[in-house]
Design a protein around this motif. Structure first.
Motif, short mmCIF file in Angstrom:
data_model
loop_
_atom_site.label_atom_id
_atom_site.label_comp_id
_atom_site.label_asym_id
_atom_site.label_seq_id
_atom_site.Cartn_x
_atom_site.Cartn_y
_atom_site.Cartn_z
N LEU A 1 29.06 80.36 13.35
CA LEU A 1 28.40 80.26 14.65
C LEU A 1 28.44 78.85 15.23
N GLY A 2 28.95 77.91 14.44
CA GLY A 2 29.05 76.54 14.93
C GLY A 2 27.72 75.80 14.90
N ILE A 3 26.82 76.22 14.05
CA ILE A 3 25.52 75.53 13.93
C ILE A 3 25.76 74.13 13.36
N LYS A 4 25.04 73.17 13.88
CA LYS A 4 25.33 71.76 13.58
C LYS A 4 25.26 71.48 12.08
N ASN A 5 24.18 71.86 11.46
CA ASN A 5 24.07 71.64 10.01
C ASN A 5 23.69 72.96 9.32
N PRO A 6 24.65 73.73 8.92
CA PRO A 6 24.35 75.05 8.33
C PRO A 6 23.53 74.99 7.05
N LYS B 1 17.48 82.46 12.22
CA LYS B 1 17.34 83.79 12.84
C LYS B 1 18.67 84.25 13.44
N ARG B 2 19.37 83.29 14.06
CA ARG B 2 20.69 83.62 14.65
C ARG B 2 21.66 84.05 13.56
N SER B 3 21.69 83.28 12.48
CA SER B 3 22.60 83.59 11.37
C SER B 3 22.25 84.95 10.78
N GLN B 4 20.95 85.18 10.62
CA GLN B 4 20.49 86.46 10.06
C GLN B 4 20.89 87.61 10.98
#
Lengths: 368, 304
Positions: free
Chosen positions: A199-204, A213-216
């Motif tokens: 998802l390109g989250i800055k620090n996974p 929540k987005r990842s889930q």
């Protein structure tokens, strides 16, 4: 105080000293021979019992600690198996007291702070000088050597080339609707880290609650494409070999195992970056066998063990002198690349501060 | 009367009574002790974990006693939804087991065959092999290249490139394997209740003009209900908390409440929530058992 004295003090409890005194006194009275007392001293100061090792399935094979068995013939360690670091911590919380345990680099701090392990004495590990300094440093916590690096490798994607035509070499392969029912995810909270990278989250590794929540949500929405959440590598390999799976979150050893079964497979690093890891052997806090434990970790650190690991499991080894026989394997493991495990080549496994929230979210993905 | 007794009899009776008084606690002591040590104390420990009165040493710091985990669970959590999903699966499995086992038990008990005990032994023969082995055998049967798919390939109903993949690693697989594993447990209590049925009642029904179906519906079935209920509970109680079978053949949709509890203890290291879930399951099962035992008089199964 020298390190040797440290060990001596730990081994000789008050009870042992009383026994020693009794044996020495009795021997003096009965025979008056110093050699008898000396033998008794040796016997009582020797560490007894088999080394207890809490390790992953597959690492119990004697070739991986040959020099240890040479030093202590007939004293094969006793293995208990762990399926994850949390599983190991749960077992130790429930009372298991292994002499050796193997978490991976992301858990060095968790284990060091858990109170279940103690630092090694580097001076007693002769092969330490041959280990990759970057990996040795990764095993330290607050300046102490809690973990001795051994095996290393990647979490990446394994797929059947005769069945799967990837649109991109990306973590998206694990979410691909075209192969619904043929995909395996690892049954671990690291799936949320993978989702974070996708998802390109800055620090996974340190996702906020909103990011988690987005990842889930992503994983829950694609859960239907999954055939199997695997926690046992053997289960996954069996299902893959039987044709139940075409794509899997996998380790290098799975690639070798499937190749050996004659399947057309590729093991690829996704464009978002594979996750890299280093296995760390740690010493149980109250081990009554510290000399055996140091000998075991020294054996694992040897060039001989490292070469065997690379040739047979396709994992890298921290010993820089160890090299696989096959050039293909050498290339695949990027053994000539000193930065293979580091950014930007790969994302090395690391400490997750809010690990419990990750675990909760992952459970909810499975329960949904 | 005491005056008529020979001298020394009264002390003997008193001594015998004293012995009897000691016999009862002596006999009850062991099972009670067992219950306390291996049930009540562990349950209390789990209870203490559920309110954070006990906690893992890897989580140091202040741990005030709290009901947070209970509140989170009962407040509509994913875990509670999973519980109801598992209840539903267990109800289906239990119902299926009863439906499949009843005709078998009926035949064995009432057909008059002389070999009924031999056949009963055949029925429970799978129990001579390990539980794990029996579950794993289903992987061989249901896999993409398993017995069922190979048969479909052979008949030409499916191509080897397109096997039926929903057979394994699915909710269906979990329920099928659970039903297979528990059917003998269901057949036994039903067999016992049918075997002890007074055959004269069936003769009387026949004499009074009842057809075989009416005799079954009005006589046999009502009298075998206690056995059916006991059988149902025998399956429902263990399967609602099952985690081995779903782990082996469950895949993405077969995850059950028992797996959730195991994960909380083994993977999440959240023993507080794990304890809440375990106690809730224990409570629900205890209440259900009490209700069934009270209103349907399961004791009749033993009495016959």
């Amino acid at each position: 105080m020298s390190d040797g004295q440290d060990l001596m003090e730990r081994r000789l409890s008050r009870e042992d000293l009383l026994k020693l005194a009794a044996v020495a006194g009795g021997a003096g009275l009965l025979a008056g021979r110093a050699s008898t007392a000396g033998a008794a001293v040796d016997r009582l100061t020797a560490e007894s019992g088999r080394l207890q090792v809490l390790d992953w399935v597959g690492y119990e094979v004697p070739q991986l600690y040959g020099p240890y068995l040479k030093k202590y013939p007939g004293e094969k360690p006793q293995f208990t198996f762990m399926t994850s670091e949390s599983n190991a911590l749960a077992k130790m919380s429930a009372g298991l007291e292994p002499d050796i345990v193997r978490p991976y680099v992301g858990y060095v701090r968790d284990f060091a702070e858990s109170g279940f392990v103690q630092p090694w004495n580097p001076k007693l590990i002769s092969n330490l000088k041959d280990l990759n300094p970057f990996m040795v440093k990764a095993g330290q916590y607050k300046g102490k050597q809690y973990g001795i690096p051994q095996d290393w490798g990647f979490d990446a994607i394994l797929y059947r080339t005769d069945k799967v035509k990837p649109k991109a070499i990306s973590w998206s392969l694990l979410l691909d609707e075209r192969y619904a029912g043929k995909i395996a995810w690892w049954d671990d909270l690291y799936m949320l880290v993978v989702a974070g990278y996708y998802l390109g989250i800055k620090n996974p590794w340190q996702q906020t609650s909103a990011e988690l929540k987005r990842s889930q949500k992503l994983l829950t929405s694609r859960k239907h494409v999954v055939k199997l959440f695997w926690s046992s590598e053997t289960d996954m390999q069996n299902a893959f070999a039987a044709g139940d799976l075409w794509i899997a979150y996998a380790w290098p050893a799975d690639w070798v195992a499937m190749k050996n079964k004659g399947l057309k497979v590729r093991y690829v690093h996704p464009k978002e970056g594979a996750i890299s890891w280093i296995g760390m052997l740690m010493q149980g806090k109250d081990t009554p066998r510290p000399e055996h434990a140091h000998a075991f970790v020294d054996a694992w650190s040897s060039k001989q063990s490292g070469t065997w690991l690379e040739n047979n499991y396709a994992y890298g080894h921290a010993n820089t002198l160890a090299r696989p026989t096959s050039k293909d394997l050498l290339r695949a493991l990027q053994l000539t690349n000193p930065n293979a495990l580091k950014e930007p080549n790969a994302h090395i496994d690391r400490y997750i501060p809010n690990r419990q929230e990750y675990a909760k979210r992952w459970r909810e993905v499975k329960a949904s | 009367m005491a005056a008529d007794e020979p001298a020394g009899v009264a002390p003997q009776i008193r001594a015998r009574r004293a012995r009897l008084d000691l016999t009862t606690p002596g006999l009850l002591g062991l099972p009670l002790g067992w219950l306390v040590v291996f049930f009540l104390i562990p349950i209390s420990i789990v209870g203490a974990y559920s309110v954070d009165a006990l906690y893992l040493s890897i989580y140091p710091g202040a741990h005030p006693v709290t009901l947070d985990a209970w509140r989170d669970f009962l407040g509509g959590s994913e875990d509670l939804r999973l519980f109801w999903k598992s209840v539903k699966m267990s109800l289906i499995v239990s119902g299926l087991c009863v439906l499949l086992a009843y005709p078998v038990a009926y035949y064995l008990a009432l057909s008059g065959t002389k070999r009924k005990y031999v056949l009963l032994l055949v029925l429970i023969a799978p129990f001579l092999t390990s539980y794990l082995l029996r579950v794993l055998a289903w992987k061989v049967i249901l896999g993409s290249q398993g017995v069922v798919n190979s048969f479909l390939f052979w008949t030409g109903l499916r191509s080897p490139d397109d096997p039926v993949s929903q057979l394994l690693y699915s909710r269906f697989a979990v329920m099928l394997v659970l039903a297979y594993v528990w059917i003998p447990f269901v057949a036994l209590p039903i067999f016992v209740s049918l075997d002890s049925l007074d055959r004269r009642l069936l003769e009387a029904a026949s004499d009074l003009g009842a057809s075989r179906w009416q005799a079954f519906w009005r006589v046999t079935l009502p009298l075998s209900i206690p056995g059916v209920v006991a059988a149902f509970l025998f399956v429902f109680i263990p399967t609602v908390g099952e985690f081995v079978t779903p782990s082996l053949v469950g895949g993405n949709s077969g995850y059950m409440y028992g797996n959730d509890i195991a994960d909380l203890f083994n993977m999440s290291l959240d023993w507080e929530t794990g304890s809440v879930l375990a106690l809730f399951l224990l409570g629900v099962v205890a209440v259900l058992t009490a209700v069934f035992a009270r209103f349907l008089q399961v004791r009749q199964v033993a009495a016959g």
